[in-house]
Design a protein around this motif. Structure first.
Motif, PDB file in Angstrom:
ATOM      1  N   PRO A 220       0.798  -1.110   0.172  1.00  0.00           N
ATOM      2  CA  PRO A 220      -0.083  -0.143  -0.550  1.00  0.00           C
ATOM      3  C   PRO A 220       0.561   1.020  -0.312  1.00  0.00           C
ATOM      4  O   PRO A 220       0.593   2.475  -0.282  1.00  0.00           O
ATOM      5  N   GLU A 221       2.167   1.410   0.797  1.00  0.00           N
ATOM      6  CA  GLU A 221       2.986   2.184   0.412  1.00  0.00           C
ATOM      7  C   GLU A 221       3.874   2.504  -0.464  1.00  0.00           C
ATOM      8  O   GLU A 221       4.164   3.057  -1.002  1.00  0.00           O
ATOM      9  N   GLY A 222       3.410   1.389  -1.280  1.00  0.00           N
ATOM     10  CA  GLY A 222       4.219   0.912  -2.561  1.00  0.00           C
ATOM     11  C   GLY A 222       5.742   1.012  -2.664  1.00  0.00           C
ATOM     12  O   GLY A 222       6.199   1.928  -3.408  1.00  0.00           O
ATOM     13  N   LEU A 223       5.915   0.852  -1.589  1.00  0.00           N
ATOM     14  CA  LEU A 223       7.603   0.452  -0.841  1.00  0.00           C
ATOM     15  C   LEU A 223       8.525  -0.232  -2.675  1.00  0.00           C
ATOM     16  O   LEU A 223      10.029   0.016  -2.670  1.00  0.00           O
ATOM     17  N   GLY A 224       7.929  -1.339  -2.424  1.00  0.00           N
ATOM     18  CA  GLY A 224       8.835  -2.460  -3.045  1.00  0.00           C
ATOM     19  C   GLY A 224       8.383  -1.465  -4.953  1.00  0.00           C
ATOM     20  O   GLY A 224       9.325  -1.203  -6.093  1.00  0.00           O
ATOM     21  N   ALA A 225       7.355  -0.990  -5.727  1.00  0.00           N
ATOM     22  CA  ALA A 225       7.216  -0.527  -6.723  1.00  0.00           C
ATOM     23  C   ALA A 225       9.141   0.818  -6.749  1.00  0.00           C
ATOM     24  O   ALA A 225       9.596   1.297  -7.575  1.00  0.00           O
TER      25      ALA A 225
ATOM     26  N   THR B   8      -6.607   0.567 -11.365  1.00  0.00           N
ATOM     27  CA  THR B   8      -7.486   0.237 -10.130  1.00  0.00           C
ATOM     28  C   THR B   8      -7.284   1.164  -8.890  1.00  0.00           C
ATOM     29  O   THR B   8      -5.794   1.984  -8.464  1.00  0.00           O
ATOM     30  N   PRO B   9      -7.853   1.002  -7.780  1.00  0.00           N
ATOM     31  CA  PRO B   9      -7.915   1.928  -6.794  1.00  0.00           C
ATOM     32  C   PRO B   9      -6.599   1.987  -5.936  1.00  0.00           C
ATOM     33  O   PRO B   9      -6.093   3.185  -5.615  1.00  0.00           O
ATOM     34  N   GLN B  10      -5.787   0.083  -5.736  1.00  0.00           N
ATOM     35  CA  GLN B  10      -4.902   0.730  -4.691  1.00  0.00           C
ATOM     36  C   GLN B  10      -3.717   0.869  -5.581  1.00  0.00           C
ATOM     37  O   GLN B  10      -2.946   1.139  -5.153  1.00  0.00           O
ATOM     38  N   ASN B  11      -3.817   0.111  -6.990  1.00  0.00           N
ATOM     39  CA  ASN B  11      -2.489   0.607  -8.017  1.00  0.00           C
ATOM     40  C   ASN B  11      -1.956   1.538  -8.122  1.00  0.00           C
ATOM     41  O   ASN B  11      -0.678   2.421  -7.784  1.00  0.00           O
ATOM     42  N   ASP B  12      -2.178   2.284  -8.915  1.00  0.00           N
ATOM     43  CA  ASP B  12      -2.730   4.090  -9.068  1.00  0.00           C
ATOM     44  C   ASP B  12      -2.528   4.980  -7.621  1.00  0.00           C
ATOM     45  O   ASP B  12      -1.197   5.618  -7.640  1.00  0.00           O
ATOM     46  N   ALA B  13      -2.939   4.462  -6.538  1.00  0.00           N
ATOM     47  CA  ALA B  13      -2.452   4.741  -5.122  1.00  0.00           C
ATOM     48  C   ALA B  13      -0.691   4.802  -4.722  1.00  0.00           C
ATOM     49  O   ALA B  13      -0.035   5.428  -3.757  1.00  0.00           O
ATOM     50  N   MET B  14      -1.032   3.785  -4.456  1.00  0.00           N
ATOM     51  CA  MET B  14       0.739   3.525  -4.823  1.00  0.00           C
ATOM     52  C   MET B  14       1.761   3.810  -5.339  1.00  0.00           C
ATOM     53  O   MET B  14       2.716   4.017  -4.764  1.00  0.00           O
ATOM     54  N   GLU B  15       1.779   3.654  -6.892  1.00  0.00           N
ATOM     55  CA  GLU B  15       2.463   4.221  -7.552  1.00  0.00           C
ATOM     56  C   GLU B  15       2.266   6.072  -6.971  1.00  0.00           C
ATOM     57  O   GLU B  15       4.206   6.077  -7.411  1.00  0.00           O
ATOM     58  N   ILE B  16       1.781   6.408  -6.984  1.00  0.00           N
ATOM     59  CA  ILE B  16       2.249   7.915  -6.635  1.00  0.00           C
ATOM     60  C   ILE B  16       2.793   8.131  -5.948  1.00  0.00           C
ATOM     61  O   ILE B  16       3.549   9.188  -5.277  1.00  0.00           O
ATOM     62  N   LYS B  17       2.811   7.541  -4.570  1.00  0.00           N
ATOM     63  CA  LYS B  17       3.629   7.056  -3.540  1.00  0.00           C
ATOM     64  C   LYS B  17       4.984   6.712  -3.432  1.00  0.00           C
ATOM     65  O   LYS B  17       5.674   7.953  -3.788  1.00  0.00           O
TER      66      LYS B  17
END
Length: 402
Positions: A259-264, A292-301
């Motif tokens: 959820p915090e995009g750490l791996g991305a 998707t709600p989760q993917n886009d939110a984590m990627e912007i993070k």
């Protein structure tokens, strides 16, 4: 402007791509610079309702040579149809290389399963004497089928890590070249529309009822697409180079990103480190941007973590191609290559309302890039591909002036 050369960089000598964007760089630019949709509303994929898909609508080879054997499928025909655009040049460039030094690394997630779906339906309806040839749906059927078609004898394998598959193929090809295990590597990805993936994502409630809206306020899921995008990599210089790549693995959840995009963020940072670049040297970022709600939110993070206050230009192209799954990284790499070759345009982000929580980013709102005659405006671009299980890849491409 003369670009610094990177010791591990490899050149993209040839490329080709087929998708909902068409079959030529001109068609691709026209589609990605326009607000008009390239997706189509089709029936027959899901029970009792139509769905938006990114379908390739051009002609496809009806048959393949007998040497392709039992691996023949629509997926392989799609690959060879694309390959024919560069086949003559490919043979010319590799004519003096021993076949054992010619390698193939492909990405796919569906392989040839679409060909067996009607037979499987018959089997489960009670026709137990139906013969199903599983060779065509084996994951390695794509790479081995292309090897048989071309007559190459080097390393040939397929990567299947869902939506990061063909982005990983680039890094794998780069490693084969830098390890001197091959002198030329055909890399890329091919996925074709099939009921398995469409119904699978529908069961996850991940399909959009409309055209997807990456980072949109009303985003509600993805559209599925298909693509065949292939590239010949060598150690020699080329107008566009694969400068570097970074990989990471979240292992956070089977179908949800961290959820915090750490791996991305880690994949992007490793790509920058591999390319010996700073974040503010990236001129454009092609988002994974699935809507998707989760993917886009984590990627912007993740983008905020990596780029911080630097307003890198960003856009997702999946509202134009659909999510091409195992071919997504390859078709988006092709888009990045064309942007660097042309230097006058960038892919428009979707034109709907952006989620206010994500709207602090520098989304591409005008496709035309003003031309500065004293300098080259676009030097380095990054492309993100993130997959189920947290398999993350970032690629960096750059121009090369002799």
């Amino acid at each position: 402007m003369q670009q610094k050369q990177h010791s591990s960089a490899v050149g993209i000598q040839l490329s080709c791509s087929l998708s909902a964007l068409g079959h030529s760089p001109q068609q691709l630019r026209e589609q990605l610079s326009s607000a008009e949709t390239s997706l189509s509303l089709q029936s027959g994929w899901l029970p009792e309702r139509s769905v938006w898909v990114g379908a390739y609508t051009g002609a496809m080879l009806p048959h393949l040579p007998d040497r392709c054997g039992a691996r023949t499928s629509r997926n392989l025909r799609f690959a060879v149809t694309a390959l024919q655009q560069i086949e003559k040049a490919l043979h010319n460039l590799t004519a003096d290389i021993h076949p054992a030094r010619l390698a193939i690394v492909m990405g796919t997630s569906t392989s040839g399963i679409a060909d067996n779906e009607p037979l499987l339906a018959e089997y489960f309806q009670g026709k137990t004497d139906v013969e199903i040839d599983h060779h065509k749906q084996e994951m390695n059927a794509l790479a081995k089928g292309l090897q048989a078609y071309l007559g190459w004898q080097g390393v040939a394998y397929t990567i299947s890590t869902a939506c990061s598959s063909s982005a990983k193929a680039f890094i794998a090809g780069q490693r084969l070249l830098n390890a001197n295990l091959a002198d030329a590597v055909l890399v890329g990805g091919v996925d074709t529309l099939c009921r398995l993936t469409l119904n699978g994502f529908d069961s996850l409630e991940s399909l959009s009822d409309t055209i997807c809206q990456p980072c949109g306020y009303e985003r509600d899921g993805i559209n599925i697409g298909e693509a065949a995008s292939l590239f010949l990599l060598t150690r020699e210089l080329a107008p566009v180079m694969l400068i570097g790549g970074g990989e990471s693995m979240d292992a956070w959840h089977i179908s949800a990103p961290h959820p915090e995009g750490l791996g991305a963020a880690q994949a992007m940072q490793r790509a920058l480190r591999d390319a010996k670049l700073q974040a503010d040297q990236i001129d454009y970022l092609n988002l994974h941007g699935t809507a998707t709600p989760q993917n886009d939110a984590m990627e912007i993070k993740a983008v905020r973590q990596v780029f911080q206050d630097y307003p890198v230009l960003i856009s997702s192209t999946k509202h134009k191609t659909g999510h091409c799954l195992g071919a997504a990284g390859a078709v988006e790499a092709y888009i990045c290559q064309q942007v660097l070759l042309d230097q006058t345009w960038l892919p428009l982000h979707q034109q709907g309302e952006i989620d206010p929580e994500l709207a602090d980013q520098n989304f591409v709102k005008q496709s035309h890039v003003p031309k500065n005659m004293s300098d080259q405006l676009l030097n380095y671009v990054m492309s993100n591909s993130f997959a189920f299980g947290g398999s993350n890849v970032s690629l960096i491409f750059g121009t090369c002036l002799p």
